[in-house]
Design a protein around this motif. Structure first.
Motif: not given
Length: 189
Positions: A42-48, A65-79
């Motif tokens: 599981m890759i946490k998505k950077g705010q950037f 390796g072809g691992s099963t991937a999960i991408v985790c949305e957690r928002g974007n930073s707008f300062g």
């Protein structure tokens, strides 16, 4: 070995899913080391990071390796002291990564420490986390990431966005109802 890639193999012996922190979501050697374990990553998505950037991160897993991937949305930073969630990005992430999509409601409701306060501790709102979770389920996600504690005010970290564990069953029932109402429930739990 660079960065923290040496940690992937020993952690894989005791964990079913390896999580890549948001600030390291583009770190090639770490992503490759995680993929080599054969575990779900599981890759946490950077705010950037855009959906396209996350597509590149998932590609790094697949090359090795072809691992099963999960991408985790957690928002974007707008300062301006808030993470902002653009729910359109859930579909964009799915299209760009061809991965499972998770939503981190707890971290999406965080507010970084402000120079206007004397606190160095993040703040936020568990009520906002609930609202964001409902919206993410309505849009369509494969997994939901929530932080819970039996006494959020005593939690060691992120007290403001932790959800009360004894309310989790009711919340999940509500979220299943939202998923059914929007046609997003893939199978009955």
């Amino acid at each position: 070995m660079k960065w923290r890639q040496w940690q992937a193999e020993p952690v894989s012996r005791v964990a079913d899913i390896l999580q890549i922190p948001a600030f390291l979501c583009r770190q090639t050697d770490l992503l490759e080391a995680a993929a080599r374990t054969g575990k779900v990553v599981m890759i946490k998505k950077g705010q950037f990071a855009s959906a396209e950037v996350m597509g590149g991160a998932v590609a790094k897993l697949q090359v090795v390796g072809g691992s099963t991937a999960i991408v985790c949305e957690r928002g974007n930073s707008f300062g301006y002291g808030d993470l902002v969630v653009d729910f359109r990005n859930l579909d964009r992430l799915r299209a760009a990564t061809n991965a499972l999509i998770a939503f981190d409601a707890s971290h999406s409701a965080q507010q970084p420490p402000s120079s206007l306060t004397e606190s160095s501790v993040s703040s936020g709102s568990s009520e906002d986390a609930l609202l964001l979770a409902r919206a993410a389920v309505a849009v369509g996600i494969d997994a939901l990431f929530l932080e819970v504690h039996d006494n959020p005010k005593q939690a060691p970290v992120e007290r403001c966005t932790q959800l009360q564990v004894d309310k989790l069953e009711d919340l999940l029932s509500e979220l299943i109802s939202v998923a059914r109402a929007t046609g997003r429930l893939l199978s009955d739990p």
